[in-house]
Motif scaffolding. Structure first.
Motif, PDB file in Angstrom:
ATOM      1  N   PRO A 118       0.843  -1.202   0.000  1.00 16.86           N
ATOM      2  CA  PRO A 118       0.000   0.000   0.000  1.00 16.86           C
ATOM      3  C   PRO A 118       0.878   1.253   0.000  1.00 16.86           C
ATOM      4  O   PRO A 118       1.941   1.284   0.634  1.00 16.86           O
ATOM      5  N   ALA A 119       0.449   2.271  -0.725  1.00 16.21           N
ATOM      6  CA  ALA A 119       1.201   3.529  -0.764  1.00 16.21           C
ATOM      7  C   ALA A 119       1.187   4.176   0.623  1.00 16.21           C
ATOM      8  O   ALA A 119       0.233   4.023   1.385  1.00 16.21           O
ATOM      9  N   LEU A 120       2.252   4.878   0.932  1.00 16.51           N
ATOM     10  CA  LEU A 120       2.366   5.597   2.204  1.00 16.51           C
ATOM     11  C   LEU A 120       2.845   7.009   1.927  1.00 16.51           C
ATOM     12  O   LEU A 120       3.927   7.203   1.354  1.00 16.51           O
ATOM     13  N   ASP A 121       2.046   7.996   2.310  1.00 18.05           N
ATOM     14  CA  ASP A 121       2.438   9.403   2.184  1.00 18.05           C
ATOM     15  C   ASP A 121       3.154   9.843   3.446  1.00 18.05           C
ATOM     16  O   ASP A 121       2.630   9.679   4.557  1.00 18.05           O
ATOM     17  N   ILE A 122       4.341  10.405   3.279  1.00 17.51           N
ATOM     18  CA  ILE A 122       5.137  10.906   4.400  1.00 17.51           C
ATOM     19  C   ILE A 122       5.336  12.406   4.200  1.00 17.51           C
ATOM     20  O   ILE A 122       6.080  12.818   3.300  1.00 17.51           O
ATOM     21  N   PRO A 123       4.660  13.230   5.018  1.00 18.57           N
ATOM     22  CA  PRO A 123       4.888  14.675   4.927  1.00 18.57           C
ATOM     23  C   PRO A 123       6.332  14.997   5.334  1.00 18.57           C
ATOM     24  O   PRO A 123       6.811  14.531   6.364  1.00 18.57           O
ATOM     25  N   VAL A 124       7.001  15.768   4.505  1.00 18.24           N
ATOM     26  CA  VAL A 124       8.390  16.146   4.784  1.00 18.24           C
ATOM     27  C   VAL A 124       8.365  17.511   5.466  1.00 18.24           C
ATOM     28  O   VAL A 124       7.923  18.491   4.882  1.00 18.24           O
ATOM     29  N   SER A 125       8.826  17.542   6.687  1.00 18.87           N
ATOM     30  CA  SER A 125       8.818  18.774   7.473  1.00 18.87           C
ATOM     31  C   SER A 125      10.236  19.111   7.922  1.00 18.87           C
ATOM     32  O   SER A 125      11.133  18.263   7.896  1.00 18.87           O
ATOM     33  N   VAL A 126      10.409  20.351   8.363  1.00 22.81           N
ATOM     34  CA  VAL A 126      11.693  20.749   8.951  1.00 22.81           C
ATOM     35  C   VAL A 126      12.010  19.835  10.127  1.00 22.81           C
ATOM     36  O   VAL A 126      13.139  19.358  10.283  1.00 22.81           O
ATOM     37  N   GLU A 127      10.996  19.557  10.937  1.00 23.09           N
ATOM     38  CA  GLU A 127      11.210  18.725  12.128  1.00 23.09           C
ATOM     39  C   GLU A 127      11.677  17.320  11.753  1.00 23.09           C
ATOM     40  O   GLU A 127      12.575  16.777  12.401  1.00 23.09           O
ATOM     41  N   LEU A 128      11.085  16.734  10.715  1.00 22.92           N
ATOM     42  CA  LEU A 128      11.497  15.391  10.284  1.00 22.92           C
ATOM     43  C   LEU A 128      12.940  15.402   9.798  1.00 22.92           C
ATOM     44  O   LEU A 128      13.737  14.528  10.168  1.00 22.92           O
ATOM     45  N   GLY A 171      23.779  21.393   5.890  1.00 27.62           N
ATOM     46  CA  GLY A 171      22.693  21.346   4.914  1.00 27.62           C
ATOM     47  C   GLY A 171      21.451  20.632   5.407  1.00 27.62           C
ATOM     48  O   GLY A 171      20.386  20.745   4.810  1.00 27.62           O
ATOM     49  N   HIS A 172      21.579  19.915   6.529  1.00 26.72           N
ATOM     50  CA  HIS A 172      20.447  19.185   7.084  1.00 26.72           C
ATOM     51  C   HIS A 172      19.751  19.928   8.221  1.00 26.72           C
ATOM     52  O   HIS A 172      18.750  19.433   8.742  1.00 26.72           O
ATOM     53  N   HIS A 173      20.281  21.114   8.610  1.00 25.83           N
ATOM     54  CA  HIS A 173      19.627  21.830   9.715  1.00 25.83           C
ATOM     55  C   HIS A 173      19.718  23.350   9.633  1.00 25.83           C
ATOM     56  O   HIS A 173      18.989  24.045  10.331  1.00 25.83           O
ATOM     57  N   LYS A 219      19.219  -1.917  -0.389  1.00 24.19           N
ATOM     58  CA  LYS A 219      20.042  -1.280  -1.420  1.00 24.19           C
ATOM     59  C   LYS A 219      19.235  -0.108  -1.953  1.00 24.19           C
ATOM     60  O   LYS A 219      18.214  -0.312  -2.609  1.00 24.19           O
ATOM     61  N   ILE A 220      19.675   1.109  -1.642  1.00 22.40           N
ATOM     62  CA  ILE A 220      18.947   2.287  -2.112  1.00 22.40           C
ATOM     63  C   ILE A 220      19.892   3.264  -2.781  1.00 22.40           C
ATOM     64  O   ILE A 220      21.100   3.234  -2.567  1.00 22.40           O
ATOM     65  N   ARG A 221      19.290   4.134  -3.576  1.00 21.71           N
ATOM     66  CA  ARG A 221      20.033   5.267  -4.153  1.00 21.71           C
ATOM     67  C   ARG A 221      19.122   6.487  -4.073  1.00 21.71           C
ATOM     68  O   ARG A 221      17.898   6.383  -4.144  1.00 21.71           O
ATOM     69  N   LEU A 222      19.755   7.632  -3.901  1.00 29.75           N
ATOM     70  CA  LEU A 222      19.014   8.873  -3.788  1.00 29.75           C
ATOM     71  C   LEU A 222      18.933   9.568  -5.132  1.00 29.75           C
ATOM     72  O   LEU A 222      19.832   9.442  -5.967  1.00 29.75           O
ATOM     73  N   GLY A 223      17.858  10.325  -5.283  1.00 26.10           N
ATOM     74  CA  GLY A 223      17.652  11.128  -6.487  1.00 26.10           C
ATOM     75  C   GLY A 223      17.346  12.551  -6.089  1.00 26.10           C
ATOM     76  O   GLY A 223      18.181  13.243  -5.516  1.00 26.10           O
ATOM     77  N   ALA A 224      16.116  12.983  -6.330  1.00 25.40           N
ATOM     78  CA  ALA A 224      15.696  14.354  -6.008  1.00 25.40           C
ATOM     79  C   ALA A 224      15.732  14.568  -4.497  1.00 25.40           C
ATOM     80  O   ALA A 224      15.410  13.666  -3.734  1.00 25.40           O
ATOM     81  N   PRO A 225      16.125  15.754  -4.053  1.00 22.22           N
ATOM     82  CA  PRO A 225      16.147  16.004  -2.600  1.00 22.22           C
ATOM     83  C   PRO A 225      14.735  16.040  -2.006  1.00 22.22           C
ATOM     84  O   PRO A 225      13.764  16.319  -2.709  1.00 22.22           O
ATOM     85  N   ASN A 226      14.654  15.723  -0.723  1.00 23.96           N
ATOM     86  CA  ASN A 226      13.424  15.892   0.044  1.00 23.96           C
ATOM     87  C   ASN A 226      13.529  17.210   0.788  1.00 23.96           C
ATOM     88  O   ASN A 226      14.376  17.363   1.670  1.00 23.96           O
ATOM     89  N   TYR A 227      12.677  18.172   0.427  1.00 21.66           N
ATOM     90  CA  TYR A 227      12.648  19.485   1.067  1.00 21.66           C
ATOM     91  C   TYR A 227      11.413  19.621   1.949  1.00 21.66           C
ATOM     92  O   TYR A 227      10.375  19.016   1.661  1.00 21.66           O
ATOM     93  N   PRO A 228      11.495  20.453   2.975  1.00 27.61           N
ATOM     94  CA  PRO A 228      10.317  20.712   3.812  1.00 27.61           C
ATOM     95  C   PRO A 228       9.159  21.247   2.974  1.00 27.61           C
ATOM     96  O   PRO A 228       9.355  21.976   2.008  1.00 27.61           O
ATOM     97  N   GLY A 229       7.948  20.843   3.374  1.00 23.56           N
ATOM     98  CA  GLY A 229       6.744  21.295   2.687  1.00 23.56           C
ATOM     99  C   GLY A 229       6.288  20.362   1.582  1.00 23.56           C
ATOM    100  O   GLY A 229       5.202  20.534   1.033  1.00 23.56           O
TER     101      GLY A 229
END
Length: 143
Positions: free
Chosen positions: A18-28, A42-44, A86-96
């Motif tokens: 099942p899909a899971l939506d994760i809101p990306v926040s400054v706090e997260l 860059g992370h804070h 095994k993961i790879r990153l692509g587009a950044p996760n930004y707040p909001g």
């Protein structure tokens, strides 16, 4: 899938998580960086992130990895152990933004009692994380 997770014997290649939506926040983002002892600015620090060419602070790979394990592990339940990620990153996760996790069982190894899940976590910019997780099940364990 039951309330306790899936059953190895009743799970097939092609089964979708099942899909899971994760809101990306400054706090997260900040709490994930702190929890993983990643004090890279860059992370804070928004100003430091902008000086690096980023529009805002961005999620670190260890937080992304933890969210991948949470997603697959919560679906699989307590009968499964995470064997390999095994993961790879692509587009950044930004707040909001919101990262939507999706996945599918891509392989089932009867002899090893292992499942492979292909997954991606996408946001408004594209795939933030993609890869696969291998789940291991004890012989005869039932969910």
């Amino acid at each position: 899938m039951s309330a306790q997770g899936i059953s190895f014997d009743n799970t097939q290649v092609g089964d979708a998580l099942p899909a899971l939506d994760i809101p990306v926040s400054v706090e997260l983002i900040v709490s994930g960086a702190i929890a993983t002892r990643d004090f890279f600015p860059g992370h804070h620090d928004p100003e430091a992130a902008r000086k690096l060419g980023s529009k805002h602070i961005f999620m670190n790979i260890l937080t992304s990895n933890g969210l991948v394990e949470r997603y697959v592990g919560a679906w699989a339940g307590p009968q499964a152990l995470i064997g390999e990620v095994k993961i790879r990153l692509g587009a950044p996760n930004y707040p909001g933004d919101t990262m939507t996790m999706t996945g599918e069982v891509s392989a089932k190894d009867e002899a090893a009692r292992a499942l492979t899940v292909q997954l991606r976590g996408s946001n408004s910019m594209g795939d933030h994380v993609s890869g696969q997780v291998t789940l291991l099940f004890a012989e005869g364990a039932m969910a």
